[in-house]
Write an enzyme that holds these catalytic residues in place. Structure first.
Site, PDB file in Angstrom:
ATOM      1  N   ARG A  88       0.813  -1.204   0.000  1.00 47.47           N
ATOM      2  CA  ARG A  88       0.000   0.000   0.000  1.00 47.47           C
ATOM      3  C   ARG A  88       0.855   1.266   0.000  1.00 47.47           C
ATOM      4  NH1 ARG A  88      -4.972  -1.843   2.446  1.00 47.47           N
ATOM      5  NH2 ARG A  88      -6.464  -0.186   2.646  1.00 47.47           N
ATOM      6  N   ARG A 127     -22.005  -0.460   3.178  1.00 43.96           N
ATOM      7  CA  ARG A 127     -21.509  -1.843   3.320  1.00 43.96           C
ATOM      8  C   ARG A 127     -21.899  -2.426   4.679  1.00 43.96           C
ATOM      9  NH1 ARG A 127     -15.256  -3.081   2.497  1.00 43.96           N
ATOM     10  NH2 ARG A 127     -15.051  -1.405   4.012  1.00 43.96           N
ATOM     11  N   ARG A 160     -18.541  -1.909   9.560  1.00 44.59           N
ATOM     12  CA  ARG A 160     -17.145  -1.841   9.981  1.00 44.59           C
ATOM     13  C   ARG A 160     -16.887  -0.512  10.694  1.00 44.59           C
ATOM     14  NH1 ARG A 160     -13.074  -3.735   5.226  1.00 44.59           N
ATOM     15  NH2 ARG A 160     -12.023  -1.801   5.758  1.00 44.59           N
ATOM     16  N   ARG A 171      -9.681   7.773   4.498  1.00 42.28           N
ATOM     17  CA  ARG A 171      -9.074   6.596   3.852  1.00 42.28           C
ATOM     18  C   ARG A 171      -8.835   6.859   2.368  1.00 42.28           C
ATOM     19  NH1 ARG A 171     -13.423   2.462   5.357  1.00 42.28           N
ATOM     20  NH2 ARG A 171     -12.297   0.992   4.032  1.00 42.28           N
TER      21      ARG A 171
HETATM   22  P1  AP5 Z   1     -15.475  -4.370  -0.944  1.00 47.99           P
HETATM   23  O1  AP5 Z   1     -15.261  -5.518  -1.856  1.00 47.99           O
HETATM   24  O2  AP5 Z   1     -15.696  -4.671   0.490  1.00 47.99           O
HETATM   25  O3  AP5 Z   1     -14.344  -3.256  -1.158  1.00 47.99           O
HETATM   26  P2  AP5 Z   1     -12.796  -3.249  -0.847  1.00 47.99           P
HETATM   27  O4  AP5 Z   1     -12.103  -2.664  -2.014  1.00 47.99           O
HETATM   28  O5  AP5 Z   1     -12.342  -4.597  -0.372  1.00 47.99           O
HETATM   29  O6  AP5 Z   1     -12.786  -2.189   0.320  1.00 47.99           O
HETATM   30  P3  AP5 Z   1     -12.107  -2.186   1.730  1.00 47.99           P
HETATM   31  O7  AP5 Z   1     -12.775  -1.085   2.513  1.00 47.99           O
HETATM   32  O8  AP5 Z   1     -12.097  -3.527   2.382  1.00 47.99           O
HETATM   33  O9  AP5 Z   1     -10.682  -1.742   1.348  1.00 47.99           O
HETATM   34  P4  AP5 Z   1      -9.655  -1.099   2.210  1.00 47.99           P
HETATM   35  O10 AP5 Z   1      -8.478  -1.162   1.299  1.00 47.99           O
HETATM   36  O11 AP5 Z   1      -9.981   0.224   2.762  1.00 47.99           O
HETATM   37  O12 AP5 Z   1      -9.647  -2.029   3.515  1.00 47.99           O
HETATM   38  P5  AP5 Z   1      -8.596  -3.016   4.144  1.00 47.99           P
HETATM   39  O13 AP5 Z   1      -9.320  -3.994   4.901  1.00 47.99           O
HETATM   40  O14 AP5 Z   1      -7.589  -3.458   3.130  1.00 47.99           O
HETATM   41  O15 AP5 Z   1     -16.722  -3.546  -1.507  1.00 47.99           O
HETATM   42  C1  AP5 Z   1     -17.221  -2.381  -0.860  1.00 47.99           C
HETATM   43  C2  AP5 Z   1     -18.754  -2.329  -0.950  1.00 47.99           C
HETATM   44  O16 AP5 Z   1     -19.150  -2.162  -2.316  1.00 47.99           O
HETATM   45  C3  AP5 Z   1     -19.456  -3.593  -0.457  1.00 47.99           C
HETATM   46  O17 AP5 Z   1     -20.602  -3.245   0.240  1.00 47.99           O
HETATM   47  C4  AP5 Z   1     -19.786  -4.340  -1.741  1.00 47.99           C
HETATM   48  O18 AP5 Z   1     -20.960  -5.118  -1.571  1.00 47.99           O
HETATM   49  C5  AP5 Z   1     -19.983  -3.231  -2.762  1.00 47.99           C
HETATM   50  N1  AP5 Z   1     -19.543  -3.589  -4.113  1.00 47.99           N
HETATM   51  C6  AP5 Z   1     -18.419  -4.277  -4.459  1.00 47.99           C
HETATM   52  N2  AP5 Z   1     -18.307  -4.385  -5.799  1.00 47.99           N
HETATM   53  C7  AP5 Z   1     -19.371  -3.727  -6.323  1.00 47.99           C
HETATM   54  C8  AP5 Z   1     -19.797  -3.463  -7.672  1.00 47.99           C
HETATM   55  N3  AP5 Z   1     -19.110  -3.896  -8.738  1.00 47.99           N
HETATM   56  N4  AP5 Z   1     -20.929  -2.756  -7.848  1.00 47.99           N
HETATM   57  C9  AP5 Z   1     -21.625  -2.302  -6.770  1.00 47.99           C
HETATM   58  N5  AP5 Z   1     -21.277  -2.511  -5.482  1.00 47.99           N
HETATM   59  C10 AP5 Z   1     -20.153  -3.212  -5.250  1.00 47.99           C
HETATM   60  O19 AP5 Z   1      -7.793  -2.038   5.116  1.00 47.99           O
HETATM   61  C11 AP5 Z   1      -8.385  -1.488   6.269  1.00 47.99           C
HETATM   62  C12 AP5 Z   1      -7.338  -0.748   7.087  1.00 47.99           C
HETATM   63  O20 AP5 Z   1      -6.316  -1.675   7.505  1.00 47.99           O
HETATM   64  C13 AP5 Z   1      -6.561   0.367   6.367  1.00 47.99           C
HETATM   65  O21 AP5 Z   1      -7.268   1.589   6.396  1.00 47.99           O
HETATM   66  C14 AP5 Z   1      -5.260   0.395   7.177  1.00 47.99           C
HETATM   67  O22 AP5 Z   1      -5.434   1.082   8.378  1.00 47.99           O
HETATM   68  C15 AP5 Z   1      -5.029  -1.077   7.503  1.00 47.99           C
HETATM   69  N6  AP5 Z   1      -4.174  -1.750   6.493  1.00 47.99           N
HETATM   70  C16 AP5 Z   1      -4.507  -2.836   5.718  1.00 47.99           C
HETATM   71  N7  AP5 Z   1      -3.520  -3.170   4.890  1.00 47.99           N
HETATM   72  C17 AP5 Z   1      -2.499  -2.271   5.126  1.00 47.99           C
HETATM   73  C18 AP5 Z   1      -1.219  -2.067   4.552  1.00 47.99           C
HETATM   74  N8  AP5 Z   1      -0.761  -2.845   3.554  1.00 47.99           N
HETATM   75  N9  AP5 Z   1      -0.473  -1.044   5.044  1.00 47.99           N
HETATM   76  C19 AP5 Z   1      -0.906  -0.253   6.040  1.00 47.99           C
HETATM   77  N10 AP5 Z   1      -2.123  -0.379   6.611  1.00 47.99           N
HETATM   78  C20 AP5 Z   1      -2.924  -1.373   6.158  1.00 47.99           C
END
Ligand code: AP5
Ligand code: ZN
Length: 214
Positions: A88, A127, A160, A171
């Protein structure tokens, strides 16, 4: 196949990951899921990560790199993996490259899913996720059969902690400033594919399959 899913929060990385790992039979490695599991269990790692996640900030690079690379050393990653939410930052990407090189591996494809900010906000605020199995829904786009209840396991759905309007806004800003530079990084490496994520989820998946092959 060694894959990375890149894209802003709400682009649909988690949603597509479920389908990709099923079709290509590789493990799904989401650093966000690993942190959330640790928060649920109350571990030291969970406590540290929560401080950053609740504000929509990134967890410090060294901590994330350690978690991700030790997961990649597990046996089920031998023949491929799907990284979701890692790397990231450019620093994380460099560390990942170093690690892969050391193990005689490389990334085959980076799938960069793009969606406009307004749509991201709507998706994240609407979501809902299952408390027990983690299945993801959307109050309008992908509602469960019975309101507030998971179709798969019958448990309660929740929002969440980082899906509030204010945190979502942060974010997306953090993504633009710290993660967007990765697009150029992988553009230079020549292994990135751009996917329109603003179409229905089956269509997004079809685009991914056309990039990765049957
Ligand atoms: P969904 O599939 O849940 O979206 P997503 O891209 O997975 O979104 P996230 O919020 O999980 O991503 P993120 O990167 O912020 O979170 P992460 O857990 O990695 O879809 C979203 C919604 O849209 C759902 O309701 C779905 O039903 C709907 N949808 C999906 N596709 C659709 C379509 N085609 N049409 C219509 N609707 C649709 O990270 C969380 C936190 O963890 C970060 O903020 C950070 O603090 C930490 N973290 C994680 N990884 C790292 C890293 N590598 N480095 C530093 N911090 C990190
Ligand atoms: Zn469930």
């Amino acid at each position: 196949m060694n894959l990375i899913l890149l894209g802003p929060p709400g682009a649909g990385k988690g949603t597509q990951a479920v389908k990709i790992v099923e079709k290509y039979n590789i493990p799904h490695i989401s650093t966000g899921d690993i942190f959330r599991e640790n928060i649920k269990k109350g571990t030291e790692l969970g406590k540290k990560a929560k401080e950053y996640m609740d504000k929509g900030e990134l967890v410090p690079d060294d901590l994330v790199c350690e978690i991700a690379t030790s997961r990649l050393l597990e046996d089920d990653c031998k023949d491929g993996f799907l990284l979701d939410g890692f790397p990231r930052t450019v620093y994380q990407a460099e560390k990942l490259d170093e690690f892969l090189k050391k193990h005689g591996k490389k990334i085959d494809k980076v799938l960069d899913i793009a969606v406009e900010k307004e749509e991201l906000m709507t998706r994240l605020i609407g979501r809902r996720v299952c408390k027990a199995c983690g299945a993801t829904y959307h109050i309008e786009n992908m509602p469960p059969k019975k309101e507030g209840v998971c179709d798969k396991c019958g448990e309660e759905l929740m929002q969440r902690a980082d899906d509030t309007a204010e945190t979502v806004e942060n974010r997306i800003e953090v993504y633009n400033s710290q993660t967007m530079p990765l697009v150029e990084y992988y553009e230079k490496a020549g292994n990135i594919a751009h996917i329109d994520g603003a179409i229905g989820l089956e269509n997004v998946f079809n685009s991914i399959v056309s990039v990765l092959g049957e």
